[in-house]
Design a protein around this motif. Structure first.
Motif, PDB file in Angstrom:
ATOM      1  N   ARG A  43       0.857  -1.174   0.000  1.00  0.00           N
ATOM      2  CA  ARG A  43       0.000   0.000   0.000  1.00  0.00           C
ATOM      3  C   ARG A  43       0.906   1.240   0.000  1.00  0.00           C
ATOM      4  N   ILE A  44       0.572   2.238  -0.792  1.00  0.00           N
ATOM      5  CA  ILE A  44       1.445   3.409  -0.933  1.00  0.00           C
ATOM      6  C   ILE A  44       0.672   4.690  -0.654  1.00  0.00           C
ATOM      7  N   ALA A  45       1.282   5.566   0.147  1.00  0.00           N
ATOM      8  CA  ALA A  45       0.891   6.970   0.225  1.00  0.00           C
ATOM      9  C   ALA A  45       2.124   7.761  -0.175  1.00  0.00           C
ATOM     10  N   CYS A  46       1.963   8.786  -1.018  1.00  0.00           N
ATOM     11  CA  CYS A  46       3.174   9.386  -1.582  1.00  0.00           C
ATOM     12  C   CYS A  46       3.059  10.885  -1.770  1.00  0.00           C
ATOM     13  N   ALA A  47       4.225  11.515  -1.795  1.00  0.00           N
ATOM     14  CA  ALA A  47       4.387  12.902  -2.192  1.00  0.00           C
ATOM     15  C   ALA A  47       4.891  12.934  -3.629  1.00  0.00           C
ATOM     16  N   GLY A  48       5.026  14.143  -4.177  1.00  0.00           N
ATOM     17  CA  GLY A  48       5.673  14.318  -5.464  1.00  0.00           C
ATOM     18  C   GLY A  48       7.116  14.737  -5.256  1.00  0.00           C
ATOM     19  N   ASN A  49       7.600  15.643  -6.099  1.00  0.00           N
ATOM     20  CA  ASN A  49       8.950  16.166  -5.916  1.00  0.00           C
ATOM     21  C   ASN A  49       9.047  16.933  -4.599  1.00  0.00           C
ATOM     22  N   PHE A  50      10.242  16.912  -3.992  1.00  0.00           N
ATOM     23  CA  PHE A  50      10.476  17.790  -2.851  1.00  0.00           C
ATOM     24  C   PHE A  50      10.228  19.239  -3.298  1.00  0.00           C
ATOM     25  N   ILE A  51       9.697  20.050  -2.423  1.00  0.00           N
ATOM     26  CA  ILE A  51       9.700  21.492  -2.644  1.00  0.00           C
ATOM     27  C   ILE A  51      10.902  22.053  -1.898  1.00  0.00           C
ATOM     28  N   VAL A  52      11.808  22.698  -2.637  1.00  0.00           N
ATOM     29  CA  VAL A  52      13.071  23.157  -2.055  1.00  0.00           C
ATOM     30  C   VAL A  52      13.327  24.610  -2.436  1.00  0.00           C
ATOM     31  N   THR A  53      14.253  25.227  -1.703  1.00  0.00           N
ATOM     32  CA  THR A  53      14.753  26.564  -2.029  1.00  0.00           C
ATOM     33  C   THR A  53      16.241  26.457  -2.327  1.00  0.00           C
TER      34      THR A  53
ATOM     35  N   LYS B 271       5.905  17.124   0.398  1.00  0.00           N
ATOM     36  CA  LYS B 271       7.205  16.978   1.054  1.00  0.00           C
ATOM     37  C   LYS B 271       8.034  18.248   0.826  1.00  0.00           C
ATOM     38  N   LEU B 272       8.389  18.916   1.915  1.00  0.00           N
ATOM     39  CA  LEU B 272       9.303  20.048   1.884  1.00  0.00           C
ATOM     40  C   LEU B 272      10.688  19.565   2.299  1.00  0.00           C
ATOM     41  N   ALA B 273      11.704  20.351   1.961  1.00  0.00           N
ATOM     42  CA  ALA B 273      13.056  19.926   2.331  1.00  0.00           C
ATOM     43  C   ALA B 273      13.916  21.123   2.673  1.00  0.00           C
ATOM     44  N   ASP B 274      14.450  21.101   3.881  1.00  0.00           N
ATOM     45  CA  ASP B 274      15.394  22.107   4.341  1.00  0.00           C
ATOM     46  C   ASP B 274      16.806  21.630   3.979  1.00  0.00           C
ATOM     47  N   SER B 275      17.823  22.141   4.633  1.00  0.00           N
ATOM     48  CA  SER B 275      19.202  21.835   4.246  1.00  0.00           C
ATOM     49  C   SER B 275      19.568  20.380   4.540  1.00  0.00           C
ATOM     50  N   THR B 276      20.590  19.895   3.872  1.00  0.00           N
ATOM     51  CA  THR B 276      20.959  18.481   3.922  1.00  0.00           C
ATOM     52  C   THR B 276      21.200  18.007   5.340  1.00  0.00           C
ATOM     53  N   TRP B 277      22.091  18.672   6.070  1.00  0.00           N
ATOM     54  CA  TRP B 277      22.479  18.198   7.398  1.00  0.00           C
ATOM     55  C   TRP B 277      22.008  19.109   8.521  1.00  0.00           C
ATOM     56  N   GLY B 278      21.228  20.133   8.200  1.00  0.00           N
ATOM     57  CA  GLY B 278      20.623  20.956   9.244  1.00  0.00           C
ATOM     58  C   GLY B 278      21.450  22.119   9.714  1.00  0.00           C
ATOM     59  N   ASP B 279      22.559  22.416   9.020  1.00  0.00           N
ATOM     60  CA  ASP B 279      23.424  23.510   9.460  1.00  0.00           C
ATOM     61  C   ASP B 279      22.834  24.882   9.145  1.00  0.00           C
ATOM     62  N   THR B 280      21.989  24.945   8.121  1.00  0.00           N
ATOM     63  CA  THR B 280      21.370  26.205   7.711  1.00  0.00           C
ATOM     64  C   THR B 280      19.867  26.002   7.609  1.00  0.00           C
ATOM     65  N   GLN B 281      19.097  26.976   8.037  1.00  0.00           N
ATOM     66  CA  GLN B 281      17.647  26.914   7.869  1.00  0.00           C
ATOM     67  C   GLN B 281      17.310  27.601   6.550  1.00  0.00           C
ATOM     68  N   THR B 282      16.861  26.837   5.567  1.00  0.00           N
ATOM     69  CA  THR B 282      16.664  27.365   4.217  1.00  0.00           C
ATOM     70  C   THR B 282      15.229  27.757   3.909  1.00  0.00           C
ATOM     71  N   MET B 283      14.282  27.422   4.781  1.00  0.00           N
ATOM     72  CA  MET B 283      12.885  27.776   4.540  1.00  0.00           C
ATOM     73  C   MET B 283      12.388  28.623   5.700  1.00  0.00           C
ATOM     74  N   ALA B 284      11.781  29.765   5.381  1.00  0.00           N
ATOM     75  CA  ALA B 284      11.341  30.709   6.407  1.00  0.00           C
ATOM     76  C   ALA B 284      10.043  30.237   7.050  1.00  0.00           C
ATOM     77  N   PRO B 285       9.817  30.609   8.318  1.00  0.00           N
ATOM     78  CA  PRO B 285       8.582  30.195   9.005  1.00  0.00           C
ATOM     79  C   PRO B 285       7.315  30.591   8.262  1.00  0.00           C
ATOM     80  N   GLU B 286       7.296  31.798   7.672  1.00  0.00           N
ATOM     81  CA  GLU B 286       6.091  32.228   6.967  1.00  0.00           C
ATOM     82  C   GLU B 286       5.849  31.402   5.702  1.00  0.00           C
ATOM     83  N   GLU B 287       6.938  30.900   5.093  1.00  0.00           N
ATOM     84  CA  GLU B 287       6.786  30.020   3.928  1.00  0.00           C
ATOM     85  C   GLU B 287       6.182  28.682   4.345  1.00  0.00           C
TER      86      GLU B 287
END
Length: 434
Positions: A143-153, A198-214
């Motif tokens: 059984r599958i539930a899925c997202a599409g492409n990551f949304i990234v900045t 599915k949203l995606a922030d930085s690879t290892w978490g060193d930088t926050q790439t998505m703003a709270p309002e986004e």
């Protein structure tokens, strides 16, 4: 009463672990009709186990019965395994080959006892098509539930191309660098039939790439369209922002400290640590081209994630189980889907019963089927596995399918060496979204 022209399956004896977190009990019978559990306990008077034309009986004496496993973080269409001799099999540049390969990946997952998966990101909407093909009975798979492409900045994981290149069509991510672009992408993905965003922030978490309002804007639009939202968030700031923005669950949260976890707990947002990938990368990453600098980062995140897991348990945060299988060559299909429960037990202080509930009952949430899956009870979907060894004595018996005696998905026994049982005629009715 029961319509015996539908498939009737009776599982007798054995030990029942129902996935709810309640203690194991001796099983009398589990009766399955069609794709749902009819009853658990005493055999109904109108079910004749001697009628071999109407009833199939499985004797589970000496076995353990539990819900099918759910991997809450498994990628099917990331282009793995790669096949070097074929140009079309290198990565994700050929959508046709990628779709066929993803179908085979799904079959491997099912035969390891994983009857449901959440796919947080892929390419070409292949996972949507595969979900629907499985639901329609075109091919076998979980059984599958899925997202599409990551949304990234810019700066997020998957943003690997130079800025003047943009995002190739075959990429796993879609660049969206302002709220308007993000909302448009949510709408595009919903139009194409995703179950969640599915949203995606930085690879290892060193930088926050998505703003709270986004994050808040995306959550509002997705929820208005009745889909959920998750995020790849290893960093502390992005984890707090995701919880406060109303995202539905958070992936990783490796670097979250007590302050961020208190915000997560206050918001009631589940966490899916997905530490299996970190552990596996530390064990064999050097064999797959992971260099010393990256492995040092992974070790930092692993050490922090152990503390995060302990604090999350103390705060009562719901923990979900995912592995990131299929995200790279070091995460093969069918082998690692049940390693996360061992991590919960060994490093997080969870009991085996709690760990099993995390990858069954809790994970039903990410499938959007929290009242249908994950617990063995009358009226629920009949996704069941039988084991020849006790997972409460050693949680590792869940791993790799080595101790599987039987896999049942949608009330039908899976032939682990080939195909599932023939589909009932009614299975070809209009498919649902799950």
């Amino acid at each position: 009463m029961p319509s015996h022209h539908a498939h009737t399956l009776v599982i007798r004896h054995g030990t029942l672990i129902d996935g709810s977190g309640q203690p194991a009990v001796a099983n009398d019978t589990v009766v399955v009709e069609g794709n749902r559990i009819r009853s658990i306990g005493r055999l109904p008077e109108d079910v004749c186990v001697e009628d071999q034309d109407a009833v199939r009986v499985i004797d589970a004496t000496g076995q353990w019965i539990m819900p099918g496993l759910i991997d809450g973080h498994c990628h099917l269409s990331f282009g793995f395994p790669q096949i070097g001799a074929l140009p079309s099999a290198r990565g994700t540049t050929n959508p046709g080959f990628s779709a066929l390969r993803a179908a085979r990946n799904a079959q491997q997952v099912l035969r390891s006892g994983v009857t449901s998966i959440a796919v947080p990101g892929g390419t070409w909407f292949i996972d949507v098509a595969l979900r629907d093909a499985i639901t329609a009975g075109v091919l076998e798979g979980p059984r599958i539930a899925c997202a599409g492409n990551f949304i990234v900045t810019y700066g997020s994981i998957i943003d690997n191309e130079p800025s003047w290149v943009g995002t190739p069509e075959h990429s796993i991510g879609v660049l969206a660098n302002n709220v308007g672009e993000m909302i448009a992408e949510v709408r595009r993905q919903c139009k194409n039939g995703v179950d969640f965003i599915k949203l995606a922030d930085s690879t290892w978490g060193d930088t926050q790439t998505m703003a709270p309002e986004e994050l808040a804007a995306i959550a509002q639009e997705a929820h208005r369209r009745q889909v959920r939202v998750t995020i790849h968030s290893r960093g502390a700031g992005s984890t707090r922002a995701a919880a406060e923005a109303g995202l539905d669950w958070i992936l990783h949260a490796d670097l979250a400290t007590a302050d961020e976890l208190e915000a997560v707990a206050a918001a009631g947002v589940p966490l899916m640590p997905t530490m299996t990938f970190l552990q596996r990368a530390l064990e064999v990453g050097h064999q797959f081209g992971r260099g010393p600098r990256e492995l040092d980062l992974i070790k930092r995140n692993w050490d922090s994630a152990i503390g995060m897991l302990e604090r999350a348990r103390a705060l009562g945060i719901t923990i979900l189980c995912g592995t990131d299988s299929g995200n790279s060559p070091l995460m093969p299909y069918g082998q690692l889907h049940a390693h996360e429960p061992e991590i919960l037990v060994r490093y997080g202080g969870y009991s085996p019963l709690q760990a099993i509930a995390a990858c069954t009952r809790n994970n039903a949430f990410v499938m959007g089927l929290e009242h249908e899956l994950g617990v063995l009870a009358a009226g629920r979907l009949a996704d069941i596995i039988l084991l020849d060894s006790d997972p409460l004595a050693d949680i590792r018996v869940l791993q790799g399918g080595a101790h599987l005696a039987t896999v049942i998905k949608d009330g039908r026994v899976v032939d682990r060496n080939g195909a599932m049982e023939p589909e009932p005629a009614l299975a070809f009715a209009a498919p649902g979204r799950a």
